[in-house]
Design a protein around this motif. Structure first.
Motif, short mmCIF file in Angstrom:
data_model
loop_
_atom_site.label_atom_id
_atom_site.label_comp_id
_atom_site.label_asym_id
_atom_site.label_seq_id
_atom_site.Cartn_x
_atom_site.Cartn_y
_atom_site.Cartn_z
N ASN A 46 114.34 37.47 -31.16
CA ASN A 46 113.31 37.48 -32.20
C ASN A 46 112.40 36.26 -32.07
O ASN A 46 112.44 35.34 -32.87
N GLU A 47 111.58 36.25 -31.01
CA GLU A 47 110.63 35.17 -30.83
C GLU A 47 109.44 35.37 -31.75
O GLU A 47 109.18 36.47 -32.24
N THR A 48 108.72 34.27 -31.98
CA THR A 48 107.55 34.35 -32.86
C THR A 48 106.49 35.25 -32.23
O THR A 48 106.08 35.04 -31.08
N PRO A 49 106.01 36.29 -32.93
CA PRO A 49 105.02 37.22 -32.38
C PRO A 49 103.71 36.51 -32.04
O PRO A 49 103.25 35.63 -32.78
N GLN A 50 103.12 36.89 -30.93
CA GLN A 50 101.81 36.40 -30.51
C GLN A 50 100.78 37.46 -30.90
O GLN A 50 100.86 38.60 -30.43
N ILE A 51 99.81 37.09 -31.75
CA ILE A 51 98.82 38.06 -32.22
C ILE A 51 97.41 37.51 -32.02
O ILE A 51 97.21 36.33 -31.75
N ALA A 52 96.47 38.42 -32.18
CA ALA A 52 95.05 38.05 -32.16
C ALA A 52 94.39 38.60 -33.42
O ALA A 52 94.89 39.58 -34.01
N ILE A 53 93.31 37.96 -33.83
CA ILE A 53 92.58 38.41 -35.03
C ILE A 53 91.13 38.68 -34.62
O ILE A 53 90.46 37.81 -34.07
N ILE A 54 90.69 39.89 -34.90
CA ILE A 54 89.32 40.33 -34.59
C ILE A 54 88.63 40.69 -35.89
O ILE A 54 89.23 41.33 -36.76
N SER A 55 87.38 40.28 -36.05
CA SER A 55 86.65 40.60 -37.27
C SER A 55 85.14 40.59 -37.01
O SER A 55 84.65 39.86 -36.13
N ASN A 56 84.42 41.41 -37.80
CA ASN A 56 82.95 41.41 -37.72
C ASN A 56 82.35 40.32 -38.61
O ASN A 56 81.14 40.21 -38.73
N SER A 57 83.25 39.54 -39.27
CA SER A 57 82.81 38.41 -40.09
C SER A 57 83.43 37.13 -39.53
O SER A 57 84.64 36.92 -39.63
N ALA A 58 82.58 36.28 -38.92
CA ALA A 58 83.08 35.04 -38.31
C ALA A 58 83.78 34.12 -39.32
O ALA A 58 84.84 33.58 -39.02
N PRO A 59 83.19 33.92 -40.53
CA PRO A 59 83.88 33.05 -41.50
C PRO A 59 85.26 33.57 -41.90
O PRO A 59 86.20 32.80 -42.08
N PHE A 60 85.35 34.89 -42.04
CA PHE A 60 86.62 35.50 -42.43
C PHE A 60 87.67 35.27 -41.34
O PHE A 60 88.81 34.90 -41.61
N ARG A 61 87.27 35.51 -40.08
CA ARG A 61 88.18 35.32 -38.95
C ARG A 61 88.59 33.86 -38.83
O ARG A 61 89.77 33.54 -38.62
N THR A 62 87.64 32.95 -38.97
CA THR A 62 87.93 31.51 -38.84
C THR A 62 88.95 31.06 -39.88
O THR A 62 89.87 30.30 -39.57
N ASN A 117 107.58 41.89 -30.00
CA ASN A 117 108.28 41.26 -31.12
C ASN A 117 107.71 41.76 -32.43
O ASN A 117 106.49 41.77 -32.61
N SER A 118 108.57 42.18 -33.32
CA SER A 118 108.11 42.73 -34.59
C SER A 118 107.57 41.64 -35.51
O SER A 118 108.03 40.50 -35.47
N LEU A 119 106.60 42.02 -36.31
CA LEU A 119 105.96 41.08 -37.23
C LEU A 119 106.09 41.56 -38.66
O LEU A 119 105.78 42.72 -38.96
N ASP A 120 106.58 40.67 -39.53
CA ASP A 120 106.58 40.96 -40.96
C ASP A 120 105.17 40.65 -41.47
O ASP A 120 104.76 39.49 -41.54
N THR A 121 104.42 41.70 -41.78
CA THR A 121 103.01 41.54 -42.12
C THR A 121 102.76 41.04 -43.54
O THR A 121 101.61 40.92 -43.95
#
Length: 407
Positions: A46-62, A117-121
């Motif tokens: 159970n290693e820490t999941p590696q994720i990415a975040i994509i958004s059409n709003s730069a401030p929201f993503r940041t 690796n599963s992620l608790d969202t």
């Protein structure tokens, strides 16, 4: 007294080398090792999941990228759907979150690999909702102070109480759950120890009878001395296993509490000393009662292969008591109340009733006294039984011999 200790040591020396006792002794150690192995596997897999975040709003993503969480690691360089899909297909990501802002609406989709690796969202959802609320507050012209006041939760406390004979007794929060867990653990141990050592002591006596060694022993050591020496030796073996089981339990509590959920909820500071004492007394007296009676039953058989027949009634009663303890967790009927005072079953039912608040301390003490008196009577009866039948090689049925010669 010298003969007493000679027989006692012989019982210990003989049984401590037997395969059946070694299995009993190693059982808690093997269980602890198995649990440590599972915890180690879980830690490594159970290693820490590696994720990415994509958004059409730069401030929201940041804002989401800057938010630090122990539940996941964000790959900041992956900022487009194309890059995220490529990284996901090459197993460099476990998943990625796509956030779309349309006017005042915010929608999010998390895409993950089935072999990742599963992620608790939950943490991710909470952060996203927090940002959404801040955006809405800004659009409505609310200050940060007003926003804080709006979402400050109501004060909520819990108080645990139990009722015994209509009287309320306050308890610490979660105390009843802890008491119930301890009571069930002790009940399980009582059943395991009762069945195991009842068979062991009966087998000890029956083996000596079957090999005719008993005739030699009786000629040099009185049957009464033999009986109590064997019981003492067996309790020394029980004590050794109790110590090993307790050490394994404490090690498990200390090193596995972070991996097993119900261990996380146990606050040892809430355990009441008087409760532990009462549980310990039921454990000791329950095992004592069954072990002493099993020794007498072992004297009734002519061969070692008849032991299971002799102790089967005790095993059945112990199983009934064990099953009734689970019923007592959710029921307080007349039969359960009565059973908590009846010897041979009270050692399993009363601890549970006392733990969940359906029985008072006085009820538990009365049950213990009845159990202790029963042990005295059973010891007197069993000593006579052992003395009369230790050299009896009759082929008559076991129970007929009891009622015929002890009536």
């Amino acid at each position: 007294m010298n003969k007493f200790w000679v027989v006692c040591k012989q019982v210990i020396r003989k049984n401590i080398k037997s395969p059946s006792y070694i299995v009993l002794l190693l059982m808690p150690i093997l269980l602890l090792g198995f649990m440590f192995g599972l915890a180690a596997i879980r830690t490594h897999t159970n290693e820490t999941p590696q994720i990415a975040i994509i958004s059409n709003s730069a401030p929201f993503r940041t804002a989401l990228v800057k938010n630090k969480s122990k539940d996941y690691v964000v790959k900041r360089a992956v900022d487009t759907s194309k890059k995220a899909e490529k990284a996901l297909s090459r197993e460099k990501l476990d998943g990625y979150l796509t956030i779309t802002l349309t006017g005042k609406q915010v929608s999010a989709v998390y895409k993950s690999r089935t072999n990742g690796n599963s992620l608790d969202t939950t943490s991710l959802k909470n952060t996203l909702n927090s940002l959404k609320m801040q955006q809405t507050a800004a659009q409505l012209g609310l200050t940060s102070k007003q926003l804080t006041q709006l979402f400050t939760p109501a004060s909520f406390k819990t108080q645990s109480v139990s009722y015994t004979n209509g009287k309320e007794r306050a308890q610490k929060n979660n105390q009843q759950d802890i008491n119930s867990i301890l009571a069930m653990v002790v009940t399980i141990l009582i059943y395991i120890f009762m069945v195991s050592y009842a068979s062991l002591i009966a087998q000890e006596v029956a083996t000596e009878k079957g090999s005719r060694i008993m005739e030699i022993l009786v000629s040099s050591v009185a049957p009464q001395i033999q009986f109590f020496a064997k019981i003492t030796g067996m309790f020394a073996l029980i004590l050794l296993q109790v110590v090993i089981t307790a050490i394994c339990g404490l090690l498990g509590m200390k090193y596995l509490s972070g991996n097993i959920q119900f261990l996380k909820d146990i606050d040892l500071s809430q355990i009441q000393p008087n409760f532990v004492i009462i549980l310990g007394l039921f454990f000791i007296l329950g095992i004592t009662l069954y072990t002493i009676l099993a020794a007498g039953l072992g004297a009734l058989v002519s061969r070692a292969d008849q032991v299971s027949q002799a102790v089967s009634p005790l095993t059945i009663i112990g199983l009934v008591a064990y099953g009734a303890s689970f019923v007592a967790m959710n029921s307080n009927t007349f039969l359960i109340k009565l059973g908590s005072f009846v010897p041979f079953v009270s050692q399993s039912i009363m601890p549970v009733r006392y733990a969940i608040g359906n029985a008072s301390t006085m009820d538990a003490v009365i049950s213990l006294v009845v159990l202790a008196v029963t042990i005295v009577l059973v010891t007197w009866f069993t000593t006579r039984l052992y003395t009369k039948h230790v050299l009896d090689y009759s082929d008559k049925k076991i129970w007929k011999r009891i009622f015929k010669r002890n009536s």
